[in-house]
Design a protein around this motif. Structure first.
Motif, PDB file in Angstrom:
ATOM      1  N   ILE A  35       5.363   0.513  -3.713  1.00 13.94           N
ATOM      2  CA  ILE A  35       5.524   1.479  -2.625  1.00 13.94           C
ATOM      3  C   ILE A  35       4.722   2.738  -2.932  1.00 13.94           C
ATOM      4  N   ASN A  46       8.099   0.084   7.326  1.00 10.85           N
ATOM      5  CA  ASN A  46       7.262  -1.085   7.622  1.00 10.85           C
ATOM      6  C   ASN A  46       6.811  -1.780   6.337  1.00 10.85           C
ATOM      7  N   TRP A  47       6.505  -1.009   5.307  1.00 12.87           N
ATOM      8  CA  TRP A  47       6.062  -1.588   4.031  1.00 12.87           C
ATOM      9  C   TRP A  47       7.199  -2.385   3.383  1.00 12.87           C
ATOM     10  N   HIS A  51       7.442  -6.661   3.202  1.00 14.11           N
ATOM     11  CA  HIS A  51       7.456  -7.387   1.924  1.00 14.11           C
ATOM     12  C   HIS A  51       8.822  -8.014   1.633  1.00 14.11           C
ATOM     13  N   ALA A  57       8.997  -5.171  -1.850  1.00 12.79           N
ATOM     14  CA  ALA A  57       8.398  -3.860  -2.128  1.00 12.79           C
ATOM     15  C   ALA A  57       9.170  -3.231  -3.287  1.00 12.79           C
TER      16      ALA A  57
END
Length: 151
Positions: A35, A46-47, A51, A57
């Motif tokens: 991250i 969203n990240w 994942h 993440a």
């Protein structure tokens, strides 16, 4: 029209696709899922969600790699919680009764519900500070007698 005629005549150029970048497998490597904290809350959400579950993440907390799962944007006032220092984050996270609240560089919040440690142990983020605590089971006299009878 010209392209259709070249294909029909068997004279269209054929360019082989390069192997590099031909698959999404490279994106799903754990080392690519760290991250980056210098972004807005929506991008962090969203990240993390992008994942979720594979590869997950992750970030570093207290020198340990911790993977985040189950995030949502939090549009409310800052909740009460215990501060948690996260490597690279401009502001500490907050362990609340609902999970771990992290902040984007825009001051908005993301709620993370589950955390997984390097050893594979997964816990609700709200239990971060109580994860190592164990409570001794105390039996009543009646339960002690029942335990003896079972033995």
């Amino acid at each position: 029209v010209e392209a259709v005629h070249l294909i029909a005549d068997g004279k269209a150029p054929r360019i082989p696709q390069p192997k590099e970048g031909a698959t999404y497998e490279g994106i799903q490597k754990k080392e690519n899922a760290e991250i980056s904290w210098d972004q807005p809350a929506a991008a962090l959400h969203n990240w993390i969600r992008g994942h979720d579950k594979v590869p997950g993440a992750w970030t570093t907390i207290n020198g340990q790699v911790v993977t985040f799962y189950g995030s949502s944007l939090l549009d409310a006032s800052v909740p009460a919680g215990q501060e948690l220092t996260i490597k690279g984050a401009s502001r500490p996270g907050l362990v609340t009764k609902n999970g771990l609240v992290v902040f984007g560089n825009d001051g908005k919040m993301v709620l993370v519900r589950n955390l997984q440690f390097e050893d594979g142990k997964m816990i609700p983020a709200s239990k971060y500070f109580s994860a190592d605590e164990t409570t001794a089971l105390e039996l009543t006299e009646q339960e002690k007698k029942m335990a003896e009878d079972i033995r």
